[in-house]
Design a protein around this motif. Structure first.
Motif, PDB file in Angstrom:
ATOM      1  N   ILE A  44       0.884  -1.483  -0.253  1.00 30.28           N
ATOM      2  CA  ILE A  44      -0.102  -0.165  -0.158  1.00 30.28           C
ATOM      3  C   ILE A  44       1.021   0.790  -0.145  1.00 30.28           C
ATOM      4  N   PHE A  45       1.882   1.213   0.697  1.00 29.26           N
ATOM      5  CA  PHE A  45       2.603   2.312   0.572  1.00 29.26           C
ATOM      6  C   PHE A  45       4.631   1.814  -0.032  1.00 29.26           C
ATOM      7  N   PRO A  46       4.619   2.057  -1.294  1.00 26.10           N
ATOM      8  CA  PRO A  46       6.217   1.078  -1.609  1.00 26.10           C
ATOM      9  C   PRO A  46       6.977   2.114  -0.793  1.00 26.10           C
ATOM     10  N   LYS A  47       6.778   3.415  -0.709  1.00 27.53           N
ATOM     11  CA  LYS A  47       7.475   4.302  -1.090  1.00 27.53           C
ATOM     12  C   LYS A  47       7.882   4.241   0.136  1.00 27.53           C
ATOM     13  N   ILE A  48       7.234   4.590   0.819  1.00 26.07           N
ATOM     14  CA  ILE A  48       7.375   4.670   2.192  1.00 26.07           C
ATOM     15  C   ILE A  48       7.892   3.941   4.277  1.00 26.07           C
ATOM     16  N   SER A  49       7.440   2.822   3.225  1.00 28.73           N
ATOM     17  CA  SER A  49       7.666   1.442   4.115  1.00 28.73           C
ATOM     18  C   SER A  49       8.343   0.689   4.612  1.00 28.73           C
ATOM     19  N   LYS A  50       9.920   1.107   4.098  1.00 32.61           N
ATOM     20  CA  LYS A  50      11.269   1.046   4.523  1.00 32.61           C
ATOM     21  C   LYS A  50      11.267   2.380   6.495  1.00 32.61           C
ATOM     22  N   ILE A  51      11.138   3.468   5.468  1.00 33.13           N
ATOM     23  CA  ILE A  51      11.045   4.479   7.045  1.00 33.13           C
ATOM     24  C   ILE A  51      10.087   3.612   7.779  1.00 33.13           C
ATOM     25  N   ILE A  52       8.537   3.220   7.515  1.00 31.92           N
ATOM     26  CA  ILE A  52       7.662   2.586   8.476  1.00 31.92           C
ATOM     27  C   ILE A  52       8.242   2.137   9.749  1.00 31.92           C
TER      28      ILE A  52
END
Length: 371
Positions: A43-51
């Motif tokens: 759902i959030f591919p661009k920020i998943s690592k940050i999450i």
């Protein structure tokens, strides 16, 4: 049959449960098409690592903050950006022609439940609760079956309004290798101690415990530190007589031969130990969900939980390691729990779930009769 398992990588437990469920289904139906998807990454591919980085940082550095937000979220469960997520889920399901969805993380169940309501879908949704304690986050109106770790979890769900016919007590999912016959119990001169600190390799007073245990004769110590490379290096340099490992796929080998497991009280680890018939030793559980699991350990007398700082852990450990009768009693209690679990494959409940599904009639959901 096509099955989608949705999960989240918040710690190792939820994803590990997803892998265990996939393995269990494939043993029953080798030709099933099963895919595991990290819902945060999807759902959030661009920020998943940050999450995930933020989550790991908070859990390891700010436990009070984590517990505070966890309590708030459990009391006021919500499903933000429902429309956007429902659209993404719709694309995912239409592309893959899925027959059933399994969730091992509460937000996954929330989003799929919202999707079913918004799109008027009746695709079966199975939710696996990965801790003994259950809060409102896990409960979704369009979940068709709940798979839980204990009778206590089932009773808690019933009190919260879930129908008992929708709840299966199967234990928390673990890899099948843990369920294979445990190593034959032979009383050894040396006790085998396994220490595990979860995916981040952290346990309270870990260095002091190692200082103490490494100086005791007649014990062998294995420390599994997960992905914590700094901790692995530190233990190897400071304690050459301790067998230290990073992340490994054969934890079951070490757990089955261990006389005692010193660990955090995560839901997956708890049931890995139950299937391995290994007593647990837990020191000051702090995270909300770990406290519930620790209470389960204590109430069922399958290990020892140290709740306060004043306890002399070293004297307590010595007493336990020298008390074969107490360790054997713990193992007997573990076997009783294991023998009362429903070990059926999720597919055994697929047809039942179809009868429990909801469909939309005049913009309201009604239950199909037949159960």
């Amino acid at each position: 049959m096509k099955i989608l398992i949705l999960t989240g990588a918040f710690g190792m437990g939820h994803y590990s449960a997803a892998q265990a469920i996939k393995e269990e289904i494939l043993l029953d139906e080798p030709y099933a098409n099963i895919e595991i998807i990290d819902v945060v990454d999807y759902i959030f591919p661009k920020i998943s690592k940050i999450i995930y980085r933020v989550f790991n940082f908070v859990v390891s550095k700010f436990l009070l903050m984590y517990n505070y937000f966890n309590i708030i979220a459990s009391r006021n469960p919500s499903t933000p950006i429902k429309a956007l997520v429902a659209k993404k889920i719709d694309i995912l399901l239409n592309d893959k022609n899925i027959d059933m969805i399994i969730s091992t993380f509460p937000i996954c169940s929330q989003y799929v439940s919202a999707y079913k309501k918004i799109k008027n879908k009746n695709i079966p949704l199975f939710t696996y609760i990965t801790d003994i304690d259950v809060n409102e986050e896990w409960i979704c109106e369009n979940t068709d079956m709940y798979f839980v770790g204990s009778k206590q979890t089932k009773e808690s769900l019933i009190k919260k309004g879930v129908g008992k016919e929708k709840i299966i007590v199967c234990g928390i999912p673990v890899k099948h290798d843990f369920k294979d016959q445990a190593i034959t119990e032979i009383r050894k001169n040396n006790k085998e101690i396994l220490i595990m600190g979860g995916g981040l390799g952290l346990i309270p007073q870990g260095d002091k415990i190692l200082d103490y245990l490494s100086n005791i004769e007649n014990i062998n110590i294995t420390f599994i530190a997960g992905k914590n490379k700094r901790l692995i290096k530190q233990i190897k340099e400071s304690y050459p007589n301790i067998n230290v490992l990073g992340y490994c796929d054969n934890v079951y080998d070490y757990m089955k031969k261990a006389d005692l497991l010193i660990t955090k009280s995560g839901g997956i680890t708890l049931f890995e130990a139950i299937h391995s018939t290994t007593p647990l030793y837990v020191i000051r559980p702090f995270l909300c969900q770990e406290i519930g699991n620790a209470k389960f350990i204590q109430e069922h007398r399958i290990g020892k939980v140290i709740w306060t700082r004043g306890t002399d852990i070293y004297e307590d450990l010595t007493f336990l390691l020298e008390n074969d009768i107490l360790l054997d009693d713990m193992k007997k209690n573990i076997k009783n729990i294991r023998e009362n679990l429903d070990n059926s494959s999720p597919l055994a409940y697929y047809n039942k779930s179809l009868n429990l599904c909801y469909y939309n009639v005049s913009n309201s959901y009604i239950k199909i009769s037949g159960i």
